[in-house]
Design a protein around this motif. Structure first.
Motif, PDB file in Angstrom:
ATOM      1  N   THR A  86       0.954  -1.164   0.225  1.00  0.00           N
ATOM      2  CA  THR A  86       0.050   0.183  -0.016  1.00  0.00           C
ATOM      3  C   THR A  86       0.807   1.099  -0.039  1.00  0.00           C
ATOM      4  O   THR A  86       0.556   2.335  -0.799  1.00  0.00           O
ATOM      5  CB  THR A  86      -0.861   0.122   1.199  1.00  0.00           C
ATOM      6  N   LEU A  87       1.840   1.200   0.776  1.00  0.00           N
ATOM      7  CA  LEU A  87       2.719   2.589   0.828  1.00  0.00           C
ATOM      8  C   LEU A  87       3.589   2.554  -0.576  1.00  0.00           C
ATOM      9  O   LEU A  87       3.696   3.569  -0.901  1.00  0.00           O
ATOM     10  CB  LEU A  87       3.911   2.249   2.006  1.00  0.00           C
ATOM     11  N   GLU A 128      -0.509   1.983  14.387  1.00  0.00           N
ATOM     12  CA  GLU A 128       1.053   2.483  13.732  1.00  0.00           C
ATOM     13  C   GLU A 128       1.049   2.273  12.315  1.00  0.00           C
ATOM     14  O   GLU A 128       1.462   3.431  11.805  1.00  0.00           O
ATOM     15  CB  GLU A 128       2.081   1.225  14.332  1.00  0.00           C
ATOM     16  N   ARG A 129       0.257   1.403  11.486  1.00  0.00           N
ATOM     17  CA  ARG A 129       0.249   1.506  10.125  1.00  0.00           C
ATOM     18  C   ARG A 129      -0.538   2.673   9.777  1.00  0.00           C
ATOM     19  O   ARG A 129      -0.307   3.454   8.836  1.00  0.00           O
ATOM     20  CB  ARG A 129      -0.203   0.535   9.554  1.00  0.00           C
ATOM     21  N   LEU A 130      -1.570   3.029  10.386  1.00  0.00           N
ATOM     22  CA  LEU A 130      -2.338   4.190  10.063  1.00  0.00           C
ATOM     23  C   LEU A 130      -1.438   5.325   9.980  1.00  0.00           C
ATOM     24  O   LEU A 130      -1.487   6.185   9.382  1.00  0.00           O
ATOM     25  CB  LEU A 130      -3.678   4.377  10.685  1.00  0.00           C
ATOM     26  N   GLN A 164      -0.710   7.701   6.966  1.00  0.00           N
ATOM     27  CA  GLN A 164      -1.285   9.127   6.979  1.00  0.00           C
ATOM     28  C   GLN A 164       0.039  10.407   6.865  1.00  0.00           C
ATOM     29  O   GLN A 164      -0.129  11.383   6.200  1.00  0.00           O
ATOM     30  CB  GLN A 164      -2.227   9.711   8.148  1.00  0.00           C
ATOM     31  N   GLN A 165       1.195   9.850   7.422  1.00  0.00           N
ATOM     32  CA  GLN A 165       2.173  10.868   7.281  1.00  0.00           C
ATOM     33  C   GLN A 165       2.772  10.848   6.057  1.00  0.00           C
ATOM     34  O   GLN A 165       2.916  11.916   5.292  1.00  0.00           O
ATOM     35  CB  GLN A 165       3.408  10.107   8.063  1.00  0.00           C
ATOM     36  N   LEU A 166       2.595   9.912   5.289  1.00  0.00           N
ATOM     37  CA  LEU A 166       2.731   9.868   3.752  1.00  0.00           C
ATOM     38  C   LEU A 166       2.022  10.669   3.072  1.00  0.00           C
ATOM     39  O   LEU A 166       2.250  11.310   2.020  1.00  0.00           O
ATOM     40  CB  LEU A 166       3.048   8.164   3.218  1.00  0.00           C
ATOM     41  N   ILE A 167       0.694  10.348   3.091  1.00  0.00           N
ATOM     42  CA  ILE A 167      -0.330  11.017   2.313  1.00  0.00           C
ATOM     43  C   ILE A 167      -0.359  12.508   2.662  1.00  0.00           C
ATOM     44  O   ILE A 167      -0.519  13.361   1.826  1.00  0.00           O
ATOM     45  CB  ILE A 167      -1.843  10.542   2.882  1.00  0.00           C
TER      46      ILE A 167
END
Length: 472
Positions: free
Chosen positions: A330-331, A369-371, A375-378
Motif C-alpha cells: 500500500t505504501l 501504527e500502520r495508519l 497518513q504521514q505519507l499522504i
C-alpha cells in the motif's frame, strides 16, 4: 395560521447524506417546517446516519442519549420535540433502534425519506413509525423541488444524485445492503435538475452516487447513457462552469469517461478513485475485482489525456489478514501514484458483511501504527501538492465572503480553498460579494495550512453584481 415548526438535521458521512439532508428539508418545508441550527429549539430532529465509519451505531445511540435530555427539557417548557433516525444505520438496524431507543419516533431508511410526512403522522397516531423496506416506487419522482430562494441560499455549488446503490459487494461494505442494487436516474430528470439549479445561480455541479461511474440511465434516444456521455450533455447547460463526480470505482472507468476528461473544459481535473489497498492479496480478500496493476493502468489512462489531473483515494488499514508485506505494498502504491489527498481508516467490522466473519484480525496497536505511517505519507504528498501552487496563477470559483472584512473565498479546480482580498481590483461601489459565482485567475502567494492565499491576477468585469441581486 399555525407558527412554523423548527427542523434540525444532523448528517454524518458521505456526500450522498448531505444531498439527502437537503431533500428532507424540501420534503418537510411544505409541511410547515423551517430549518434551525440550534437543536434545542427544534420541534423535529433528524439524525441522518452513515454506516461506513467506525462505531457508527454507537455514535447514533450516544447522540440519542443527548437528545433525550433535550426532549425532556422541551417537554418541561410545554413544547413537544419529535426525533427521527434516517439513513444507512436506520436501514441496517431499524428494529434494534426501535427496541433500544424509546425516544425515537420515526426510523426511516435512505430510500424512503420521501415518506417522512406520512411517517410523522403515523407516529402521532400510533406512537412509533418504522420504514426500512426498499419501496417499489422511485423516491426521486416524489421529491418536491426546492424553491428558487432555497437553491440560491444553498450557494453556487450543488450535489445532484445520478445513481444509487452498489452491485460490487466488497466484503467490508454495507452499502449494497443499506442502499440496495445499482439504480440510475433517467438523463431527462437529471438534466431538469441541473437546469433548474443553473437558472437559480448554481455554477458548479457534483454528480454523486455510491458508484457514480457505473451510471447507466435511460437517455432521450432510448439507450442507456454512460457517465461520460451524461457529462458531455451537462457541460452544455448555460451557467454551469464546473462539473465534478464522486465516488468512482476503478472497474467502471470506461472510454467515454476518459474522453470527457480530454474534451470538457468544465470537467475538473480532480478524481476521487478509491483503491483501499495496494496488496493484490488483500484486494482479492476485499472482493475489489481489480489488482494494484489494474488500478495503476486506470490512473495512466486519465493522465494520458489530461496531464494536469490529480487524484484522491480511500484506504483501509488493518483489513483481516493484512501483513506487514501487504501494508508495504500500500505504501508503495501511494508513493508511485502521488495523491493530492486521501482518506484513510482503520478497518472496523460491519455486522452482516463477509469480512466481519474473517479470522486473523489485525491487533489494534498494529493498525494504529500502520495508519500513522500511511497518513504521514499522504499528508506529505498533499503538502507538496499544495506548495506547488505557490507562484502559480490558478482559476478560482468564488463561493462566499471570507471571515475577514474585504475577503472572499473560493476553490481551485482541485478543491483547495483560496482566500483573496480583491481590494483595488473592484470597481467603484463593488463589494467582494460581487465576485461570487465567477471563475477568476488568482496568483497564489502563500499557503496557510490547507488554504491558498493570493491576489486577483485580472480585473473582474465592471458589470459584475452579486448573484442574489441578479436573480440568476
Amino acid at each position: 395560521m399555525a407558527p412554523p415548526r423548527k427542523l434540525h438535521i444532523k448528517s454524518y458521512g458521505c456526500q450522498m447524506n448531505v444531498y439527502d439532508a437537503q431533500r428532507m428539508v424540501d420534503v418537510l418545508t411544505p409541511e410547515g417546517f423551517v430549518e434551525t441550527a440550534n437543536v434545542d429549539d427544534a420541534d423535529l430532529v433528524i439524525l441522518n446516519t452513515c454506516h461506513i465509519r467506525e462505531k457508527a451505531s454507537e455514535k447514533v445511540y450516544s447522540e440519542l442519549g443527548r437528545l433525550r435530555l433535550a426532549r425532556d427539557e422541551a417537554a418541561q417548557s410545554g413544547r413537544r420535540m419529535q426525533i427521527a433516525v434516517a439513513g444507512c444505520v436506520a436501514q441496517a438496524e431499524g428494529e434494534e433502534i426501535v427496541r433500544r431507543a424509546p425516544v425515537v419516533d420515526v426510523v426511516v431508511g435512505p430510500q424512503s425519506y420521501h415518506h417522512l410526512p406520512q411517517l410523522l403522522a403515523r407516529a402521532d397516531a400510533q406512537g412509533r413509525a418504522l420504514e426500512t423496506e426498499f419501496p417499489v416506487e422511485d423516491k426521486f419522482g416524489f421529491l418536491p423541488q426546492p424553491a428558487p430562494a432555497t437553491i440560491r441560499a444553498r450557494g453556487i455549488s450543488a450535489f445532484v444524485t445520478v445513481q444509487e446503490g452498489c452491485d460490487k459487494f466488497c466484503t467490508f461494505c454495507v452499502v449494497p445492503y443499506t442502499r440496495g442494487a445499482e439504480v440510475s436516474r433517467p438523463v431527462a430528470a437529471i438534466l431538469a435538475d441541473v437546469e433548474r439549479l443553473a437558472d437559480n445561480g448554481v455554477r458548479e455541479i457534483t454528480l454523486i452516487g455510491q458508484n457514480v461511474n457505473a451510471y447507466h440511465g435511460d437517455g432521450p434516444d432510448g439507450r442507456a447513457w454512460t457517465l461520460g456521455r451524461l457529462l458531455q450533455r451537462l457541460a452544455a447547460v448555460p451557467g454551469i462552469v464546473r462539473l465534478r463526480y464522486s465516488t468512482s470505482h476503478p472497474n467502471d472507468v470506461d472510454d467515454d469517461l476518459i474522453a470527457a476528461h480530454r474534451d470538457l473544459p468544465a470537467l475538473m481535473p480532480f478524481v476521487h478513485l478509491p483503491v483501499q489497498s495496494g496488496s493484490d492479496r488483500i484486494l482479492a480478500a476485499m472482493n475489489r475485482k481489480h489488482s494494484a496493476a489494474d488500478y495503476r493502468r486506470v490512473i495512466d489512462r486519465f493522465r494520458a489525456v489530461q496531464p494536469q489531473i490529480a487524484f484522491s483515494s480511500d484506504f483501509i488499514v488493518g483489513f483481516p489478514g493484512e501483513t506487514e508485506l501487504d501494508f508495504a505494498a500500500t505504501l508503495a502504491l501511494v508513493t508511485q501514484i502521488g495523491y493530492a489527498g486521501a482518506y484513510s481508516f482503520k478497518y472496523s467490522p460491519r455486522p452482516g458483511t463477509p469480512a466481519a466473519e474473517m479470522p486473523e484480525m489485525v491487533p489494534a496497536a498494529v493498525m494504529d501504527e500502520r495508519l500513522e505511517r500511511l497518513q504521514q505519507l499522504i499528508d506529505a504528498q498533499q503538502s507538496a501538492f499544495n506548495k506547488a501552487a505557490i507562484g502559480q496563477t490558478v482559476d478560482v470559483l468564488f463561493e462566499r465572503a471570507g471571515r475577514k472584512p474585504g475577503q472572499i473565498v473560493g476553490r481551485t479546480a482541485y478543491l483547495q480553498p483560496a482566500h483573496v482580498f480583491p481590494g483595488d481590483f473592484l470597481g467603484p461601489g463593488m463589494s467582494p460579494d460581487a465576485l461570487v459565482g465567477q471563475v477568476l485567475p488568482v496568483r497564489i502567494d502563500s499557503l496557510e495550512r490547507y488554504s491558498l492565499l493570493g491576489e486577483l491576477a485580472a480585473t473582474p468585469p465592471q458589470h459584475a453584481r452579486p448573484l442574489a441581486a441578479t436573480g440568476a
